[in-house]
Motif scaffolding. Structure first.
Motif, PDB file in Angstrom:
ATOM      1  N   SER A   1     -75.222   3.775 -26.662  1.00  9.55           N
ATOM      2  CA  SER A   1     -74.584   3.470 -25.154  1.00  9.55           C
ATOM      3  C   SER A   1     -73.541   4.358 -25.042  1.00  9.55           C
ATOM      4  CB  SER A   1     -74.577   2.047 -25.236  1.00  9.55           C
ATOM      5  OG  SER A   1     -73.641   1.583 -23.949  1.00  9.55           O
ATOM      6  N   ALA A   2     -73.065   4.742 -26.106  1.00  8.97           N
ATOM      7  CA  ALA A   2     -71.673   5.559 -25.762  1.00  8.97           C
ATOM      8  C   ALA A   2     -72.086   7.235 -26.221  1.00  8.97           C
ATOM      9  CB  ALA A   2     -70.648   5.241 -26.900  1.00  8.97           C
ATOM     10  N   ALA A   3     -73.356   7.288 -26.234  1.00 10.89           N
ATOM     11  CA  ALA A   3     -73.526   8.726 -26.671  1.00 10.89           C
ATOM     12  C   ALA A   3     -73.104   9.836 -25.549  1.00 10.89           C
ATOM     13  CB  ALA A   3     -75.074   8.777 -26.741  1.00 10.89           C
ATOM     14  N   SER A   4     -72.576   9.164 -24.422  1.00 15.42           N
ATOM     15  CA  SER A   4     -72.202  10.238 -23.293  1.00 15.42           C
ATOM     16  C   SER A   4     -70.856  10.836 -23.840  1.00 15.42           C
ATOM     17  CB  SER A   4     -71.977   9.937 -22.086  1.00 15.42           C
ATOM     18  OG  SER A   4     -71.093   8.459 -21.961  1.00 15.42           O
ATOM     19  N   VAL A   5     -69.967  10.248 -24.903  1.00  7.39           N
ATOM     20  CA  VAL A   5     -69.085  10.902 -25.340  1.00  7.39           C
ATOM     21  C   VAL A   5     -69.634  11.851 -26.493  1.00  7.39           C
ATOM     22  CG1 VAL A   5     -67.046  10.425 -26.860  1.00  7.39           C
ATOM     23  CG2 VAL A   5     -67.789   8.413 -25.247  1.00  7.39           C
ATOM     24  N   PRO A   6     -69.095  13.144 -26.076  1.00  6.20           N
ATOM     25  CA  PRO A   6     -69.871  14.371 -26.878  1.00  6.20           C
ATOM     26  C   PRO A   6     -69.669  14.193 -28.219  1.00  6.20           C
ATOM     27  CG  PRO A   6     -68.266  15.202 -25.008  1.00  6.20           C
ATOM     28  CD  PRO A   6     -68.081  13.651 -25.248  1.00  6.20           C
ATOM     29  N   GLU A   7     -68.857  13.833 -28.933  1.00  9.09           N
ATOM     30  CA  GLU A   7     -68.950  13.624 -30.559  1.00  9.09           C
ATOM     31  C   GLU A   7     -69.436  12.497 -30.947  1.00  9.09           C
ATOM     32  OE1 GLU A   7     -66.767  15.290 -32.811  1.00  9.09           O
ATOM     33  OE2 GLU A   7     -66.237  16.879 -31.580  1.00  9.09           O
ATOM     34  N   ILE A   8     -69.757  11.420 -30.132  1.00  8.22           N
ATOM     35  CA  ILE A   8     -70.686  10.344 -30.480  1.00  8.22           C
ATOM     36  C   ILE A   8     -72.042  10.615 -30.247  1.00  8.22           C
ATOM     37  CG2 ILE A   8     -71.302   8.051 -30.029  1.00  8.22           C
ATOM     38  CD1 ILE A   8     -68.470   7.452 -29.257  1.00  8.22           C
ATOM     39  N   GLY A   9     -72.366  11.437 -29.320  1.00  6.23           N
ATOM     40  CA  GLY A   9     -73.751  11.952 -29.120  1.00  6.23           C
ATOM     41  C   GLY A   9     -74.196  13.071 -30.066  1.00  6.23           C
ATOM     42  N   ALA A  10     -73.166  13.647 -30.588  1.00  9.43           N
ATOM     43  CA  ALA A  10     -73.762  14.717 -31.722  1.00  9.43           C
ATOM     44  C   ALA A  10     -73.855  14.039 -33.023  1.00  9.43           C
ATOM     45  CB  ALA A  10     -72.580  15.694 -31.720  1.00  9.43           C
TER      46      ALA A  10
ATOM     47  N   LEU B   1     -75.085  11.108 -33.394  1.00 12.78           N
ATOM     48  CA  LEU B   1     -76.296  10.179 -33.261  1.00 12.78           C
ATOM     49  C   LEU B   1     -77.205  11.192 -33.253  1.00 12.78           C
ATOM     50  CD1 LEU B   1     -77.250   7.408 -32.395  1.00 12.78           C
ATOM     51  CD2 LEU B   1     -76.943   8.041 -30.022  1.00 12.78           C
ATOM     52  N   ARG B   2     -77.112  12.235 -32.704  1.00 11.72           N
ATOM     53  CA  ARG B   2     -78.282  13.122 -33.107  1.00 11.72           C
ATOM     54  C   ARG B   2     -78.526  13.639 -34.545  1.00 11.72           C
ATOM     55  NH1 ARG B   2     -76.897  14.883 -27.911  1.00 11.72           N
ATOM     56  NH2 ARG B   2     -75.059  15.896 -28.570  1.00 11.72           N
ATOM     57  N   LYS B   3     -77.393  13.808 -35.060  1.00  8.34           N
ATOM     58  CA  LYS B   3     -77.450  14.159 -36.399  1.00  8.34           C
ATOM     59  C   LYS B   3     -78.025  13.429 -37.393  1.00  8.34           C
ATOM     60  CE  LYS B   3     -73.930  15.356 -39.957  1.00  8.34           C
ATOM     61  NZ  LYS B   3     -72.542  15.297 -40.090  1.00  8.34           N
ATOM     62  N   GLY B   4     -77.624  12.078 -37.029  1.00  4.62           N
ATOM     63  CA  GLY B   4     -78.312  10.925 -37.784  1.00  4.62           C
ATOM     64  C   GLY B   4     -79.551  10.875 -37.535  1.00  4.62           C
TER      65      GLY B   4
ATOM     66  N   LEU C   1     -84.694   6.362 -26.461  1.00  7.26           N
ATOM     67  CA  LEU C   1     -83.869   7.234 -27.341  1.00  7.26           C
ATOM     68  C   LEU C   1     -84.026   8.739 -27.169  1.00  7.26           C
ATOM     69  CD1 LEU C   1     -82.334   7.063 -30.030  1.00  7.26           C
ATOM     70  CD2 LEU C   1     -84.873   7.278 -31.490  1.00  7.26           C
ATOM     71  N   ILE C   2     -85.116   9.280 -26.940  1.00  8.48           N
ATOM     72  CA  ILE C   2     -85.343  10.775 -26.655  1.00  8.48           C
ATOM     73  C   ILE C   2     -84.155  11.098 -25.568  1.00  8.48           C
ATOM     74  CG2 ILE C   2     -86.780  12.383 -25.573  1.00  8.48           C
ATOM     75  CD1 ILE C   2     -89.066  11.113 -27.302  1.00  8.48           C
ATOM     76  N   VAL C   3     -84.159  10.450 -24.482  1.00  9.62           N
ATOM     77  CA  VAL C   3     -83.337  10.690 -23.358  1.00  9.62           C
ATOM     78  C   VAL C   3     -81.909  10.474 -23.738  1.00  9.62           C
ATOM     79  CG1 VAL C   3     -82.697  10.153 -21.024  1.00  9.62           C
ATOM     80  CG2 VAL C   3     -85.246   9.826 -21.534  1.00  9.62           C
ATOM     81  N   VAL C   4     -81.609   9.469 -24.455  1.00 14.07           N
ATOM     82  CA  VAL C   4     -80.267   8.941 -24.529  1.00 14.07           C
ATOM     83  C   VAL C   4     -79.451  10.287 -25.559  1.00 14.07           C
ATOM     84  CG1 VAL C   4     -78.775   7.535 -26.266  1.00 14.07           C
ATOM     85  CG2 VAL C   4     -80.010   6.596 -24.205  1.00 14.07           C
ATOM     86  N   THR C   5     -80.768  10.756 -26.455  1.00 15.46           N
ATOM     87  CA  THR C   5     -79.919  11.883 -27.292  1.00 15.46           C
ATOM     88  C   THR C   5     -80.025  13.281 -26.629  1.00 15.46           C
ATOM     89  OG1 THR C   5     -82.159  11.776 -28.298  1.00 15.46           O
ATOM     90  CG2 THR C   5     -80.274  10.516 -29.451  1.00 15.46           C
ATOM     91  N   GLY C   6     -80.448  13.339 -25.525  1.00 14.75           N
ATOM     92  CA  GLY C   6     -80.735  14.597 -24.952  1.00 14.75           C
ATOM     93  C   GLY C   6     -81.806  15.427 -25.521  1.00 14.75           C
ATOM     94  N   LEU C   7     -82.547  14.748 -26.128  1.00 15.35           N
ATOM     95  CA  LEU C   7     -83.905  15.567 -26.765  1.00 15.35           C
ATOM     96  C   LEU C   7     -84.567  16.302 -25.947  1.00 15.35           C
ATOM     97  CD1 LEU C   7     -82.481  15.113 -29.543  1.00 15.35           C
ATOM     98  CD2 LEU C   7     -84.462  13.823 -30.167  1.00 15.35           C
TER      99      LEU C   7
END
Lengths: 184, 184
Positions: free
Chosen positions: A115-124, A126-129, B160-166
DNA sequence: CCATTCAGTGAGTGTATACTCACTCACATG
DNA sequence: CATGTGAGTGAGTATACACTCACTGAATGG
């Protein structure tokens, strides 16, 4: 006794991260106050800001710690699988994950992170994990891409089940989507 | 001309709900201010509180409207399926859903609702929407419980795909989990 | 014994925001 | 015209919260 000696500040940082996981999992990124985390950790709010530069970075650190635990659980599951076939490996990893998230904190933290993935650092983070999780599942199981994809998809379904409380007091229609899913 | 005549207040309510969907989808439940929704709708913040008793109930109303649209899309997909086999029906419904969430608002609102599900009214609305979605998928497709479960699970994977921008700038590892998934 | 460093805090500041209230204005109707 | 009604607002209030800063006290070491 550790090989790397930690200063007391580093130890404090670890307890604060543990408190952050608990509290962020409970109320989400915006719904959790740094004061609440400080209280849970038993220190003043000002000192939290000495240990972490911002609430945002504290959340990211907590999320990274969360994924460390997830990865370790998958690794553990894979290592203890009685059978080395791809399906059995994924099954064992799924079981280890279901066990890990028994207390719901690690699961809820991931949900709030989405839900907070639009905060860039959090999104990054999340992607990394997600990347590490996916690649670990693939490499340890040797399963097909489709099977790994299904593994992740059913993990998300598990999250949905827990978030909606369908595991605790399932209504009559619930087993349509909970049947066979291992959840805490 | 509608058969049911709406007062101007009711019309206003509808435009406010539309703005609420957009704004809540953008920043989540806690991250969105009522003032922001009011501005997007072109009215004063005070009037929003004349139309809705609280921010919480406005969010719930927006979420209910979201599920209405989802259900209508699934119905539409089912109605236009060329083949009536369970698999084909679910495939058609999935396609209609993928098309519906092209602008991401309806998807993001569901993600944010999961994060806010600990607010009792929001959790209840989420369960109600999930129930209706699941039962509609089952009844219109006549598919097995397992197939319906998979339908929901892959829907969550799509989220999940959309949220993470994948979907927008996929890194090399992404197609492990995006392959074959229809997303906006 | 002085100086430096480091864990830790109390008491702020500035700002955002949910919600309220007294009010205005347009208009319809008798 | 008088009056009532409903749409719509400006200007608040109260509170919560991220972040800051000046400070304390204790240990350490030269």
């Amino acid at each position: 006794m550790n090989i790397t000696k930690l200063s007391t500040a580093d130890i404090r940082r670890e307890t604060v991260v543990a408190s952050a996981i608990t509290m962020f999992a409970r109320s989400g990124y915006l719904g959790t106050s740094v004061a609440g985390i400080a209280e849970h950790a038993g220190i003043s709010q000002a000192y939290v800001f000495k240990l972490f530069p911002s609430k945002e970075l504290l959340f990211v650190t907590a999320l990274e710690a969360c994924f460390e635990l997830v990865l370790a659980a998958l690794e553990r599951g894979a290592a203890t699988s009685p059978d080395h076939s791809p399906d059995a490996m994924l099954f064992a990893m799924g079981g280890a994950y279901a066990e890990l998230i028994g207390d719901r904190s690690l699961l809820m933290l991931q949900v709030h992170a989405q839900s907070a993935a639009s905060v860039p650092e959090i999104g990054a983070a999340l992607r990394k994990g997600l990347r590490a999780t996916t690649l670990l599942a693939k490499s340890r199981s040797n399963a097909s891409d489709e099977a790994v994809q299904r593994f992740i998809a059913y993990g998300q379904l598990c999250h949905l089940i827990v978030v909606t409380g369908l595991d605790h007091n399932p209504p009559d229609w619930a087993d349509l989507i909970t049947a066979g899913i291992r959840h805490p």
